[in-house]
Design a protein around this motif. Sequence first.
Motif, mmCIF file in Angstrom:
data_model
loop_
_atom_site.group_PDB
_atom_site.id
_atom_site.type_symbol
_atom_site.label_atom_id
_atom_site.label_comp_id
_atom_site.label_asym_id
_atom_site.label_seq_id
_atom_site.Cartn_x
_atom_site.Cartn_y
_atom_site.Cartn_z
ATOM 1 N N ASN A 1 0.828 -1.214 0.000
ATOM 2 C CA ASN A 1 0.000 0.000 0.000
ATOM 3 C C ASN A 1 0.864 1.267 0.000
ATOM 4 N N VAL A 2 1.907 1.252 -0.811
ATOM 5 C CA VAL A 2 2.832 2.370 -0.928
ATOM 6 C C VAL A 2 2.359 3.285 -2.055
ATOM 7 N N THR A 3 2.342 4.577 -1.789
ATOM 8 C CA THR A 3 2.071 5.548 -2.845
ATOM 9 C C THR A 3 3.358 5.748 -3.626
ATOM 10 N N LEU A 4 3.273 5.569 -4.936
ATOM 11 C CA LEU A 4 4.434 5.760 -5.803
ATOM 12 C C LEU A 4 4.277 7.053 -6.576
ATOM 13 N N ILE A 5 5.286 7.881 -6.532
ATOM 14 C CA ILE A 5 5.341 9.069 -7.370
ATOM 15 C C ILE A 5 6.552 8.875 -8.271
ATOM 16 N N ILE A 6 6.271 8.666 -9.543
ATOM 17 C CA ILE A 6 7.315 8.349 -10.506
ATOM 18 C C ILE A 6 7.468 9.510 -11.476
ATOM 19 N N VAL A 7 8.707 9.943 -11.665
ATOM 20 C CA VAL A 7 9.040 10.949 -12.657
ATOM 21 C C VAL A 7 9.582 10.216 -13.878
ATOM 22 N N THR A 8 9.064 10.565 -15.053
ATOM 23 C CA THR A 8 9.519 9.917 -16.276
ATOM 24 C C THR A 8 9.320 10.840 -17.470
ATOM 25 N N HIS A 9 10.019 10.543 -18.530
ATOM 26 C CA HIS A 9 9.740 11.198 -19.802
ATOM 27 C C HIS A 9 9.190 10.167 -20.785
ATOM 28 N N ASP A 10 9.006 8.923 -20.303
ATOM 29 C CA ASP A 10 8.567 7.795 -21.119
ATOM 30 C C ASP A 10 7.043 7.642 -21.047
ATOM 31 N N ASN A 11 6.372 7.844 -22.172
ATOM 32 C CA ASN A 11 4.904 7.730 -22.210
ATOM 33 C C ASN A 11 4.419 6.344 -21.820
ATOM 34 N N ASP A 12 5.173 5.288 -22.158
ATOM 35 C CA ASP A 12 4.764 3.927 -21.802
ATOM 36 C C ASP A 12 4.756 3.729 -20.285
ATOM 37 N N VAL A 13 5.721 4.312 -19.600
ATOM 38 C CA VAL A 13 5.753 4.236 -18.134
ATOM 39 C C VAL A 13 4.585 5.033 -17.563
ATOM 40 N N ALA A 14 4.341 6.205 -18.100
ATOM 41 C CA ALA A 14 3.261 7.062 -17.599
ATOM 42 C C ALA A 14 1.892 6.407 -17.764
ATOM 43 N N LYS A 15 1.704 5.614 -18.803
ATOM 44 C CA LYS A 15 0.412 4.945 -19.034
ATOM 45 C C LYS A 15 0.056 3.964 -17.927
ATOM 46 N N LEU A 16 1.048 3.484 -17.200
ATOM 47 C CA LEU A 16 0.809 2.521 -16.122
ATOM 48 C C LEU A 16 0.278 3.177 -14.854
ATOM 49 N N ILE B 1 0.431 13.556 -14.223
ATOM 50 C CA ILE B 1 0.586 15.005 -14.200
ATOM 51 C C ILE B 1 1.669 15.348 -15.213
ATOM 52 N N THR B 2 1.307 16.155 -16.197
ATOM 53 C CA THR B 2 2.249 16.557 -17.235
ATOM 54 C C THR B 2 2.806 17.928 -16.897
ATOM 55 N N ILE B 3 4.137 18.024 -16.916
ATOM 56 C CA ILE B 3 4.831 19.273 -16.580
ATOM 57 C C ILE B 3 5.609 19.743 -17.796
ATOM 58 N N LYS B 4 5.552 21.040 -18.045
ATOM 59 C CA LYS B 4 6.334 21.650 -19.115
ATOM 60 C C LYS B 4 6.771 23.027 -18.641
ATOM 61 N N ASP B 5 8.045 23.303 -18.765
ATOM 62 C CA ASP B 5 8.613 24.594 -18.356
ATOM 63 C C ASP B 5 8.206 24.985 -16.936
ATOM 64 N N GLY B 6 8.229 24.004 -16.020
ATOM 65 C CA GLY B 6 7.934 24.265 -14.619
ATOM 66 C C GLY B 6 6.478 24.451 -14.284
ATOM 67 N N GLN B 7 5.588 24.212 -15.231
ATOM 68 C CA GLN B 7 4.151 24.398 -15.017
ATOM 69 C C GLN B 7 3.401 23.088 -15.256
ATOM 70 N N ILE B 8 2.383 22.849 -14.464
ATOM 71 C CA ILE B 8 1.502 21.703 -14.714
ATOM 72 C C ILE B 8 0.583 22.081 -15.863
ATOM 73 N N ILE B 9 0.662 21.317 -16.945
ATOM 74 C CA ILE B 9 -0.179 21.644 -18.108
ATOM 75 C C ILE B 9 -1.332 20.659 -18.259
ATOM 76 N N GLU B 10 -1.251 19.517 -17.535
ATOM 77 C CA GLU B 10 -2.348 18.557 -17.577
ATOM 78 C C GLU B 10 -2.293 17.694 -16.326
ATOM 79 N N ASP B 11 -3.461 17.358 -15.807
ATOM 80 C CA ASP B 11 -3.584 16.498 -14.636
ATOM 81 C C ASP B 11 -4.782 15.604 -14.900
ATOM 82 N N LYS B 12 -4.513 14.312 -15.159
ATOM 83 C CA LYS B 12 -5.626 13.432 -15.495
ATOM 84 C C LYS B 12 -5.491 12.085 -14.802
ATOM 85 N N TYR B 13 -6.644 11.488 -14.540
ATOM 86 C CA TYR B 13 -6.701 10.147 -14.001
ATOM 87 C C TYR B 13 -6.851 9.178 -15.157
ATOM 88 N N ASN B 14 -6.029 8.133 -15.158
ATOM 89 C CA ASN B 14 -6.050 7.167 -16.254
ATOM 90 C C ASN B 14 -7.091 6.080 -16.024
#
Length: 190
Positions: A157-172, A177-190
Motif C-alpha cells: 500500500n505504498v504511494t508511488l510518485i514516478i518521474v519519467t519522460h517515457d509515455n509507456d511508463v506514464a500509461k501505467l 501530471i504533465t509538466i512543461k517549463d515548470g508548469q503543470i499543463i495537464e492532470d488526469k486520471y487514467n
Amino acid sequence: MIGPSGSGKSTMLNMLGTLDNPYSGEIIIDGINLGNEKDLSDFRRDTLGFIFQLHNLLPNLSVQENVEIPLVRTKLSEKEKEKRALTYRSFEAVGLLDKKDNKPNKLSGGQRQRVAIARALVNNPSIILADEPTGSLDSKTGEMVLDILKNMHEEYNVTLIIVTHDNDVAKLAERTITIKDGQIIEDKYN
C-alpha cells in the motif's frame, strides 16, 4: 509526473522529498506543512523512500549495507534482528537476497536499480519517490523494475510518485501530471 527533460519533474520530486525548498507556495503531505518543519529527518525516515535515477549506491559498501542506510538513524539500529528482517524482506521483494554480500560494481545496471528499490522499501515508507527508475535500463529490465514497483504499491500500500519522460511508463499510472517549463499543463486520471 511526465514531461520533457528540463521541465521541472526532478525539481518537483526533490521538493516533495524535502531535498529542495520551494520559492513560494506550500507543500503539505499527510497534513504536514513541510515548510513549517524545522527538522524533517524524522518525516523523511518514517514516510519517504527514494529511488534515484543513478542509484546513488556507495561503492565501498556491500549491497546489504547500502540497503540498510535508511535504517541507520532509526530505533531499529539497536535491534539487529529486526533490522535484518526488514532488509531480507526488501531483498526478497526485488529478488536479490543472493547478492546481499556483493559490492555494487559486481552487479548489472538492472540489479543496481533493484538494490535502490530495496533501499527505498526497507523503512516501510508510505510514499516512494522514483526519479526515472527505468531511464538507464533496457526494456526487459525496465519492465521487471516496473513490475516490482507495481507489486510494492499493491502489496505494501505504498504511494508511488514516478518521474519519467517515457509515455509507456506514464500509461501505467493511476494519475498522470504533465509538466512543461515548470508548469503543470495537464492532470488526469487514467
